[in-house]
Design a protein around this motif. Sequence first.
Motif, short mmCIF file in Angstrom:
data_model
loop_
_atom_site.label_atom_id
_atom_site.label_comp_id
_atom_site.label_asym_id
_atom_site.label_seq_id
_atom_site.Cartn_x
_atom_site.Cartn_y
_atom_site.Cartn_z
N GLU A 85 12.41 -9.20 21.23
CA GLU A 85 11.03 -9.49 21.59
C GLU A 85 10.39 -10.21 20.40
OE1 GLU A 85 9.12 -6.13 24.02
OE2 GLU A 85 10.74 -5.11 22.94
N GLY A 118 7.48 -11.11 19.46
CA GLY A 118 6.22 -10.69 18.86
C GLY A 118 5.08 -11.64 19.14
N ALA A 134 5.84 -9.91 14.50
CA ALA A 134 6.66 -8.70 14.45
C ALA A 134 7.76 -8.80 15.49
CB ALA A 134 5.79 -7.47 14.72
N LYS A 189 10.75 -7.57 17.39
CA LYS A 189 11.29 -6.25 17.70
C LYS A 189 12.68 -6.38 18.30
CE LYS A 189 10.31 -1.83 19.96
NZ LYS A 189 9.35 -1.06 20.82
N THR A 194 15.50 -4.14 20.06
CA THR A 194 15.74 -2.86 20.70
C THR A 194 17.16 -2.81 21.26
OG1 THR A 194 13.41 -2.66 21.31
CG2 THR A 194 14.97 -1.24 22.47
N GLY A 231 14.60 1.04 18.76
CA GLY A 231 14.19 -0.27 18.29
C GLY A 231 13.72 -0.28 16.85
N THR A 232 13.86 -1.43 16.22
CA THR A 232 13.33 -1.66 14.87
C THR A 232 12.54 -2.96 14.87
OG1 THR A 232 15.38 -2.77 14.23
CG2 THR A 232 15.21 -0.43 13.73
N THR A 233 11.63 -3.09 13.92
CA THR A 233 10.77 -4.27 13.84
C THR A 233 10.96 -4.98 12.51
OG1 THR A 233 9.12 -3.23 15.27
CG2 THR A 233 8.38 -5.08 13.94
N GLN A 234 11.00 -6.31 12.56
CA GLN A 234 11.12 -7.14 11.36
C GLN A 234 10.02 -8.18 11.37
OE1 GLN A 234 15.76 -7.06 12.37
NE2 GLN A 234 15.32 -8.56 10.77
N ASN A 235 9.37 -8.38 10.23
CA ASN A 235 8.30 -9.36 10.12
C ASN A 235 8.88 -10.75 9.86
OD1 ASN A 235 6.21 -7.47 10.49
ND2 ASN A 235 6.29 -6.87 8.33
#
Length: 321
Positions: free
Chosen positions: A227, A229, A279, A281, A283, A306-310
């Motif tokens: 995703e 963001g 952001a 994401k 998952t 899930g984890t989020t990365q900028n």
Amino acid sequence: MPSTAFADGPGGGSEGNVEQSGDRKDEEIESVVRFDLSRNGSGPSSGPMAVKSSDWTPPPCWYEPKYTPEQLKADHLKTKNLPHASGLGEAVAAFEKHYVEGHPYKNYNMAKKGKGMFWDRAALPYEEGGDIFACKKPPFWVDNGETPEVENAVTPEILAELAYAKIKIPGTKVTLAPENVTKVNLHTWAWLDKAKFKPVSVTASLNASGENIEATTTAEPQSLKIEPGTKDAQSHPASGECAISKDGSIGAPYVRGNADKIPPCGVTYLRSSGDGTYALKATVTWKVTWEGTGVPGGNLPAGTFGTTQNITVEEIQSINR
């Protein structure tokens, strides 16, 4: 009256394992269900799966062998002798009618000592979905080797569902190319290497009162959803769902010279993130199966983590000569 102990959560036993014991500890009986966490996910970024099914959750409580007649009597007498026992008059009288006077058990069922146990409720910690008050049945007698026809009485399948609640997914950072800073309209490749992306499992077991059963619940990675963001982006594939390959990896690593090719798994940003970031994401969907003592096992609802990365997205700067 006789209290019900909560099963210990992660961190309550030796490193890599958490075990519940049927022995008495501090005058309280602990759960007899044991959890082997040695093959579970670990690390500060690990966490529980979110169940994908909206109509299923692990059992909030269960019934298990808990008291011998002697233990039930000892707990009853201890309760009667507490300083505040006078405020428990009705409860004590009801207990004595039920377990002492013969309605339905006489003298704590001492006549059947060694032939069975009283089963009582137990629950996982609240933060793992446990709710002791969801099981309302008072302690009841079960002969050795018999399984009571009571909802949530412990069975291999119940153990598998409890193990599901204990599974922790390791934090998985998706590899990106470009990594943290990309350009508008530049394809960003995403992939997960099979060497860092492995199944995890938890085994739950019980050995008491003639019951010697266990079940292992295993979660295996199945797909990755990206995703971006922001709506100003295109996912690859369009659904954002990247399937797992035969070799156990997801997506494909970026290879020099493939910048103009559309990645099998990734994203293309169409607008700059300005002074901020997007952001992204990632998952992962995990397929969950179980197998247990004397039963074929089967599938449990899939879970996600899930984890989020900028991600910083910059405009491509061109120079006019």
